[in-house]
Scaffold this motif. Structure first.
Motif, PDB file in Angstrom:
ATOM      1  N   UNK A 154      41.977  17.421  38.842  1.00 38.82           N
ATOM      2  CA  UNK A 154      42.299  18.885  38.452  1.00 38.82           C
ATOM      3  C   UNK A 154      43.492  19.279  37.653  1.00 38.82           C
ATOM      4  N   UNK A 155      43.264  18.339  36.901  1.00 41.45           N
ATOM      5  CA  UNK A 155      44.814  19.076  35.448  1.00 41.45           C
ATOM      6  C   UNK A 155      44.093  19.110  34.128  1.00 41.45           C
ATOM      7  N   UNK A 156      45.663  20.121  33.921  1.00 41.48           N
ATOM      8  CA  UNK A 156      44.403  20.100  32.091  1.00 41.48           C
ATOM      9  C   UNK A 156      44.336  18.704  31.171  1.00 41.48           C
ATOM     10  N   UNK A 157      45.228  17.952  31.792  1.00 42.21           N
ATOM     11  CA  UNK A 157      44.905  16.334  30.532  1.00 42.21           C
ATOM     12  C   UNK A 157      43.019  15.803  30.933  1.00 42.21           C
ATOM     13  N   UNK A 158      42.985  15.723  32.605  1.00 43.13           N
ATOM     14  CA  UNK A 158      41.834  15.505  32.714  1.00 43.13           C
ATOM     15  C   UNK A 158      40.623  16.341  32.083  1.00 43.13           C
ATOM     16  N   UNK A 159      40.903  17.183  32.769  1.00 44.63           N
ATOM     17  CA  UNK A 159      39.961  18.797  32.386  1.00 44.63           C
ATOM     18  C   UNK A 159      39.402  18.914  30.644  1.00 44.63           C
ATOM     19  N   UNK A 160      40.329  17.969  29.845  1.00 43.76           N
ATOM     20  CA  UNK A 160      39.979  18.652  28.469  1.00 43.76           C
ATOM     21  C   UNK A 160      39.272  17.312  27.851  1.00 43.76           C
ATOM     22  N   UNK A 161      37.816  18.214  27.264  1.00 40.50           N
ATOM     23  CA  UNK A 161      36.403  17.009  26.786  1.00 40.50           C
ATOM     24  C   UNK A 161      37.918  15.545  25.894  1.00 40.50           C
ATOM     25  N   UNK A 162      37.063  14.587  26.601  1.00 42.33           N
ATOM     26  CA  UNK A 162      37.316  13.383  25.301  1.00 42.33           C
ATOM     27  C   UNK A 162      36.313  13.100  24.978  1.00 42.33           C
ATOM     28  N   UNK A 163      35.969  12.522  23.802  1.00 48.74           N
ATOM     29  CA  UNK A 163      34.985  12.014  23.068  1.00 48.74           C
ATOM     30  C   UNK A 163      34.730  10.879  23.121  1.00 48.74           C
ATOM     31  N   UNK A 164      36.170   9.858  23.564  1.00 46.67           N
ATOM     32  CA  UNK A 164      35.741   8.447  24.213  1.00 46.67           C
ATOM     33  C   UNK A 164      34.756   8.103  24.876  1.00 46.67           C
ATOM     34  N   UNK A 165      34.682   9.767  26.085  1.00 44.22           N
ATOM     35  CA  UNK A 165      33.425   9.634  26.787  1.00 44.22           C
ATOM     36  C   UNK A 165      32.915   8.716  26.928  1.00 44.22           C
ATOM     37  N   UNK A 166      32.024  10.192  25.262  1.00 41.11           N
ATOM     38  CA  UNK A 166      30.416   9.274  25.134  1.00 41.11           C
ATOM     39  C   UNK A 166      30.703   7.190  25.123  1.00 41.11           C
ATOM     40  N   UNK A 167      31.659   6.880  24.479  1.00 46.09           N
ATOM     41  CA  UNK A 167      30.979   5.943  24.201  1.00 46.09           C
ATOM     42  C   UNK A 167      31.106   4.838  25.626  1.00 46.09           C
ATOM     43  N   UNK A 168      32.116   5.520  26.688  1.00 53.13           N
ATOM     44  CA  UNK A 168      32.100   4.668  28.157  1.00 53.13           C
ATOM     45  C   UNK A 168      30.274   5.095  28.805  1.00 53.13           C
ATOM     46  N   UNK A 169      30.461   6.598  28.701  1.00 57.99           N
ATOM     47  CA  UNK A 169      29.014   7.333  29.033  1.00 57.99           C
ATOM     48  C   UNK A 169      27.978   5.370  28.394  1.00 57.99           C
ATOM     49  N   UNK A 170      28.042   5.413  27.403  1.00 54.69           N
ATOM     50  CA  UNK A 170      26.770   5.001  26.976  1.00 54.69           C
ATOM     51  C   UNK A 170      26.650   3.199  27.153  1.00 54.69           C
ATOM     52  N   UNK A 171      28.698   2.570  27.656  1.00 52.28           N
ATOM     53  CA  UNK A 171      28.024   1.536  28.034  1.00 52.28           C
ATOM     54  C   UNK A 171      28.855   1.641  29.756  1.00 52.28           C
ATOM     55  N   UNK A 172      28.065   2.539  30.240  1.00 50.29           N
ATOM     56  CA  UNK A 172      28.059   2.754  31.555  1.00 50.29           C
ATOM     57  C   UNK A 172      26.845   2.847  31.975  1.00 50.29           C
ATOM     58  N   UNK A 173      26.084   3.264  31.079  1.00 52.88           N
ATOM     59  CA  UNK A 173      24.656   3.336  31.252  1.00 52.88           C
ATOM     60  C   UNK A 173      23.217   1.825  30.759  1.00 52.88           C
ATOM     61  N   UNK A 174      24.342   1.007  29.648  1.00 50.31           N
ATOM     62  CA  UNK A 174      23.710   0.059  29.269  1.00 50.31           C
ATOM     63  C   UNK A 174      24.583  -1.181  30.793  1.00 50.31           C
ATOM     64  N   UNK A 175      24.935  -1.436  31.207  1.00 45.90           N
ATOM     65  CA  UNK A 175      25.972  -1.992  32.116  1.00 45.90           C
ATOM     66  C   UNK A 175      24.698  -1.302  33.167  1.00 45.90           C
ATOM     67  N   UNK A 176      24.697  -0.327  33.926  1.00 43.32           N
ATOM     68  CA  UNK A 176      24.090   0.378  35.026  1.00 43.32           C
ATOM     69  C   UNK A 176      21.940   0.012  34.316  1.00 43.32           C
ATOM     70  N   UNK A 177      21.051   0.082  33.110  1.00 39.78           N
ATOM     71  CA  UNK A 177      20.357  -0.939  33.434  1.00 39.78           C
ATOM     72  C   UNK A 177      20.155  -1.728  32.775  1.00 39.78           C
ATOM     73  N   UNK A 178      20.932  -2.890  32.814  1.00 35.57           N
ATOM     74  CA  UNK A 178      21.045  -4.218  32.564  1.00 35.57           C
ATOM     75  C   UNK A 178      20.856  -5.145  33.937  1.00 35.57           C
ATOM     76  N   UNK A 179      21.599  -4.084  35.045  1.00 33.77           N
ATOM     77  CA  UNK A 179      21.508  -4.192  36.921  1.00 33.77           C
ATOM     78  C   UNK A 179      19.935  -3.971  36.956  1.00 33.77           C
ATOM     79  N   UNK A 180      19.629  -2.370  36.425  1.00 36.36           N
ATOM     80  CA  UNK A 180      18.219  -2.195  37.036  1.00 36.36           C
ATOM     81  C   UNK A 180      17.333  -2.962  36.957  1.00 36.36           C
ATOM     82  N   UNK A 181      17.571  -3.759  35.402  1.00 39.18           N
ATOM     83  CA  UNK A 181      15.952  -4.665  34.817  1.00 39.18           C
ATOM     84  C   UNK A 181      16.513  -5.652  34.928  1.00 39.18           C
ATOM     85  N   UNK A 182      17.256  -6.588  36.352  1.00 39.66           N
ATOM     86  CA  UNK A 182      18.112  -7.540  36.896  1.00 39.66           C
ATOM     87  C   UNK A 182      16.660  -6.942  37.918  1.00 39.66           C
ATOM     88  N   UNK A 183      16.569  -5.872  38.169  1.00 39.90           N
ATOM     89  CA  UNK A 183      16.339  -6.188  39.585  1.00 39.90           C
ATOM     90  C   UNK A 183      14.963  -6.285  39.804  1.00 39.90           C
TER      91      UNK A 183
END
Ligand SMILES: O=C[C@H](O)[C@H](O)COP(=O)(O)O
Ligand SMILES: C=C(OP(=O)(O)O)C(=O)O
Ligand SMILES: [Mn+2]
Length: 457
Positions: A154-183
């Motif tokens: 709950x700080x102004x910096x953290x709550x500001x929308x940051x488009x770089x998070x879109x890329x982090x979302x993609x890469x986190x989805x990719x690594x999650x999916x990779x593990x799910x596929x392995x399992x």
């Protein structure tokens, strides 16, 4: 996950006729990005990254959902309300997958039919909110909209929308999916491992009941193996991903043209649903998702009229394709017995065959006096029962369940066999958005649904 022989999907051209039409329409629940040029640059970069899922898998899911709509299969959808980047650890992902596999076994056994398994995983990062802002004391900041948009702190910096998070979302989805596929492809989900999925979870009545069932399944498998059946087919399990199709700056660049057919597939996950807050008939979300080939869900709350339902069908499933359209009802335990029957009666007057799924979570939210968002397990159970009752009375198919859950021993929902009470909520409340069923509550719910399904026959 299934094998795909057709992984060749071209990157999205800058503008595709039709796929960008949503930009001309009212769009709800999008973040206020501080820098439009930076966001456009990230979107452009996303559109060049490899697809997370393949068109062939998406087509196969549509086929499976078509079966569920006809009453020949049952859909289990579950996972976090809001996945977090920090929560994408091997342990947490494994526990969620194990929980879903256990629930699926319980359901398969009860229903005597295939269970389509889908995680609210590998992309469930964006949240619609009731309010754009959150106030604590005398400070007001933008609401948390999920890790793919802004931070929870709950700080102004953290709550500001940051488009770089879109890329982090993609890469986190990719690594999650990779593990799910392995399992799910590497032998861990083999039905012969039915006992091992229970390991590591504390003993409790639901687990013991599960052990009992697992022993029965084991015996049946051993008998069939002795009789010459080949169970190597069981090594690989189909497991699909789905999330709310909400954040247009993520969903649009992840949508690509399939080289086989020249049609658009949203490659961010196999399935996307349109939320209760963004399903306006003339809004951006309905238009955009009407143009992709993925199977699409729509949440239906208690105010949905038969007319709205029919118009959603016209927009999203004009060709009445089996498995294309799923209605996820989230009426609330107190309203489902009044709100669902008129929709089911109306559907019988049409030529449509949507898949009907119950979300017994989102109509049952309450806030405690101490400020915790929670749900009563009994309300969740009651809504599930109301869902089955309504379908039994109408002669339609109750085709699936959609739940917010985790494989961890959190204390977020009240009740269940551990009798979690308001004081206990504080001991392990970890969700950054809505309260999830913990591992035990999830298994308990699966047994209950299995009984309802067994009663159907
Ligand atoms: O998951 C669903 C919604 O994002 C959530 O229920 C909204 O919660 P809010 O009412 O706290 O904004
Ligand atoms: C936002 C959600 O639900 P709904 O749109 O039904 O409120 C959700 O599933 O997290
Ligand atoms: Mn939620």
């Amino acid at each position: 996950m299934v094998d795909s022989t057709e992984p060749v999907i071209t990157a999205a051209p800058a503008v595709i006729e039709g796929l960008d039409y949503w930009r001309t329409l009212p769009v709800k629940q999008q973040p206020s990005w501080p820098d439009a040029a930076a966001t456009a640059a990230v979107s452009a970069e996303l559109s060049t990254l490899p697809p997370l899922v393949f068109a062939g898998e998406v087509d196969q899911l549509r086929d499976r959902l078509g079966k569920a709509a006809r009453g020949e299969a049952f859909l289990l959808q579950g996972g976090d309300c809001a996945e977090t980047f920090a929560g994408a650890t091997a342990d947490q992902i494994r526990n969620r997958v194990k929980t879903l596999l256990q629930m699926a076994v319980v359901l398969t056994y009860g229903a005597s039919m295939p269970v389509v398994k889908m995680g609210r995983m590998a992309g469930q990062f964006a949240k619609p909110r009731s309010n754009d802002f959150e106030t604590r004391g005398d400070v007001t900041l933008p609401a948390y909209r999920g890790d793919i948009v802004n931070g929870y702190d709950f700080t102004p910096e953290s709550r500001e929308a940051d488009p770089r998070r879109l890329l982090q979302g993609y890469h986190t989805a990719a690594s999650t999916l990779n593990l799910v596929r392995a399992f799910t492809q590497g032998g861990f989900a083999d039905l012969r491992e039915v006992h091992s999925w229970n390991r590591g979870f504390a003993s409790n009545p639901a687990n013991q009941r599960y052990e009992h069932l697992a022993a029965e399944i084991d015996r049946a498998i051993k008998f069939m193996e002795a009789a010459g059946a080949d169970f190597d087919e069981l090594k690989r399990v189909e497991f699909y991903t789905g999330h709310e199709g909400l954040l247009m700056d993520y969903e649009r660049p992840m949508t690509r043209i399939d080289s086989r057919t020249g049609t658009a597939y949203n490659t961010s996950s196999h399935f996307q649903w349109i939320g209760e807050r963004t399903r306006e008939l003339d809004g951006a979300h309905v238009d955009f998702f009407s143009r992709v080939r993925n199977p699409i869900g729509v949440k239906l709350g208690p105010t949905t009229t038969p007319e709205t339902m029919r118009e959603l069908i016209e927009k999203l499933d004009p060709n009445r394709e089996p498995g294309r359209l799923t209605f996820i009802t989230r009426m609330g335990a107190g309203r489902i017995r009044d709100a669902l029957p008129p929709l089911l009666e109306a559907i019988k007057e049409t030529d449509a065959l949507p898949l009907w799924v119950t979300d017994p979570m989102h109509g049952n939210g309450i806030t405690t006096s101490t400020g915790y968002k929670t749900r009563r397990f009994d309300d969740v159970v009651d809504e599930v029962k109301g869902f089955f009752e309504a379908h039994r009375a109408a002669g339609t198919h109750p085709g699936g369940i959609h739940v917010e859950l985790t494989g961890d021993d959190v204390t977020e929902c009240l009740g269940g066999s551990e009798h979690i009470d308001e004081a206990t909520l504080a001991t392990r409340y970890e969700s950054l958005c809505d309260p999830r069923l913990n591992h035990k509550q999830s298994l308990e719910l699966a047994f209950l649904v299995a009984e309802e399904l067994a009663a159907k026959h």
